[in-house]
Scaffold this motif. Sequence first.
Motif, short mmCIF file in Angstrom:
data_model
loop_
_atom_site.label_atom_id
_atom_site.label_comp_id
_atom_site.label_asym_id
_atom_site.label_seq_id
_atom_site.Cartn_x
_atom_site.Cartn_y
_atom_site.Cartn_z
N ALA A 161 5.62 -0.48 6.80
CA ALA A 161 5.26 -0.32 5.95
C ALA A 161 4.59 0.89 4.73
CB ALA A 161 4.22 -0.80 5.76
N ALA A 188 7.16 2.67 2.08
CA ALA A 188 7.32 2.55 0.79
C ALA A 188 7.11 3.61 -0.35
CB ALA A 188 6.36 0.80 0.03
N THR A 201 5.15 2.24 -6.15
CA THR A 201 5.82 1.40 -6.32
C THR A 201 4.68 -0.17 -5.79
OG1 THR A 201 6.92 1.10 -4.62
CG2 THR A 201 7.92 2.05 -4.96
N GLU A 257 5.02 -2.65 -3.79
CA GLU A 257 4.86 -2.59 -2.24
C GLU A 257 4.07 -2.02 -1.77
OE1 GLU A 257 8.15 -1.86 1.14
OE2 GLU A 257 8.96 -1.40 -0.56
N ALA A 313 0.53 -2.89 -2.78
CA ALA A 313 0.10 -4.18 -1.92
C ALA A 313 -0.08 -3.75 -0.83
CB ALA A 313 1.30 -4.94 -2.12
N ASN A 314 0.60 -2.65 -0.14
CA ASN A 314 0.67 -2.20 1.60
C ASN A 314 -1.25 -1.61 1.55
OD1 ASN A 314 2.96 -2.76 2.61
ND2 ASN A 314 3.75 -1.36 1.84
N SER A 374 2.37 -8.65 -10.50
CA SER A 374 2.36 -7.64 -11.47
C SER A 374 1.93 -7.76 -12.57
CB SER A 374 3.48 -6.81 -10.15
OG SER A 374 4.10 -7.33 -10.94
#
Length: 483
Positions: free
Chosen positions: A178, A181, A185, A187, A190-191, A300
Motif C-alpha cells: 500500500a 502508491a 494520487t 490511492e 485512500a491508504n 473523488s
Amino acid sequence: MTENTPGPQEPRQDPQDAYWRPRDPAQQESAQQESARQESARQESARQESARQDQAQGPAAQPEPEQAQPEAEQWAVHQTAQLPGHEQQQVLFGSAVSGQGQPGVYVPPATTQTYPTPPPPSSPPPPRRAGGLVAGVAVLALLVGGGAGAFGGYLVADHNAATAPSSLDLPKPASQAASNAPDGTIEAVANKLLPSVVQLRTQNGEGSGFVIRQDGLIVTNNHVIEQAADGGSLKVVYQDGQVADATVIGRDPSSDLAVVQSKGVSGKTPVTLGSSENLKVGQAVVAIGSPFELSGTVTSGIVSSLHRPTRAGGDNGSEATVMDAIQTDAAINPGNSGGPLVNMAGQVVGINSAIYSPGTSSRQQGGSVGIGFAIPIDQARRTADEIVKTGKATQTVLGVKVQTDQSGVGAKVSEVTAGGAAQAAGLAAGDVVTKLDDRRIDTSDALVAAVRSKAPGDKVTLTIGNGTRTVTVTLGGQTVPTN
C-alpha cells in the motif's frame, strides 16, 4: 388396338411428341412404312444400349457385334445433327403443322428433338447408371471433404490452443504494498485516510466521522448523532472491524458539528487537518465515508465552488443552520455525512454534510447528483476545539435579523439587536448589506454564511446599498444552545 388403327387414342408419352393429323388414304401407306422403319431403328438402338449396360456390369460380358445400319436409315435418324446450322431445331415429318386435325386419324410424330451422333463402338459413352454412380461419388466426396475440413480445422485449433501462450500460464505478479502508491494520487490518499474514517451507528440511522486523537476522539455532523445526544445508543465501527460504544462530548446545531468519544480504544490513527482558506475551484478532492452503510467508500472529484450558502441538517434547515459550504462533485450520499473531504496531500479540508437532491423532501433520502456540500475545515476546527475544551461551542454573530431585499440583491436589515455588534457600528433597520469585505452579498443566507465563516472578535467591513456607505463591525459571539 394397334397404333396404326384409326380411332381415338391418347398420344403416347413418347420423347418424340406424337400428334394427331388429318391424313388422306393415298398417304396412309407411305406413313405406315415410315413408322415401321422408325420402329426398327428404335429397336436396334435399344439392343445396342442393352449390350453396353451388360458390358458395364461385368468384365466377362462381351458386346455382340453390331450390324451395320443402312446408310439411308442412319441419315433418316440423324439427319438433323448433320445439317449445318440446324442444331437443336425441330424437324418436320410429312404434312405441315398448321390447321386443325381431323378426329380419329393418328398421325406419326411430326417433331422430334435432335441428338448428337453416337460415338463409334470402340469408345462407347458411359452408361447412365455409371453417370449416376459418378454423381453419387461426387456428392459423397463433397460431404466427406466438408467433414474432413471441419475435423481438420478442429485439429488445427486444438493444436493452436495447446501451443499458444495463455494469460493463465503467466506467473502472478508480486503483491504491491500500500505504501508504494505515488504521493498525490487517490490511492495514496485512500491508504492514508481509511484507517482514520469510522462509521457511526445510532438506533435509527448511521453516518460517518474521522478520528482526531489516538484514544478515539471523533468529529462528525450534529445531525448524525442528534438522536444519541440525550443518552441514546451510539456505536463506532472502525476500519479494522473494532466496534466501540461512544458518548457525545458536545455539539453545535447551528454549524452542524459534533464531537464524540469512543470508549476503551487506543492506538487509533488521527487525521491531518489542512486549511480551507487556500482552496481553489477545480482543485482535486477525495470524499471518504459510509454511504448507505457501505463503510470505507472512497470517491473523488473537484472543488466545484466556494462560499456556497447552504442550509444543513438540524433545526429543520432554518436560517440558524446556514453554513459557508465547499461545493464538490465528489459523490456524497446519505451515510457520507460527517466524513472527511480531503485534498490530494491527504489533509482534511472539509466535513461532508449535505447534498442537493431534486425532487426529495427533508425527510427523504436522495442520491448523489454531483452536487455535495462540506463544512470548511477552518470553521469546523475552531468549533470542534471549543467543544473539546469547554463542551460548548460559540457562535459568531452580527446582532441583526435580515431578509433578502425585494430587489433581489442584498440582505436587508429588519431588526437590530440592542447592545450587539451591529448597533455599536451604526447599522440601522432598512440598511441593505451588499458586501462583507470583498465578498458579494446577494441574499440573507449569504450574509449569515459570511459571518459564520469568521470568529468572534474578527473585524469586517460592510458595504451598504450601492457602495456610497461602508461600516466596520467587530463581530460578537454567543454560546450555542444545544436544545
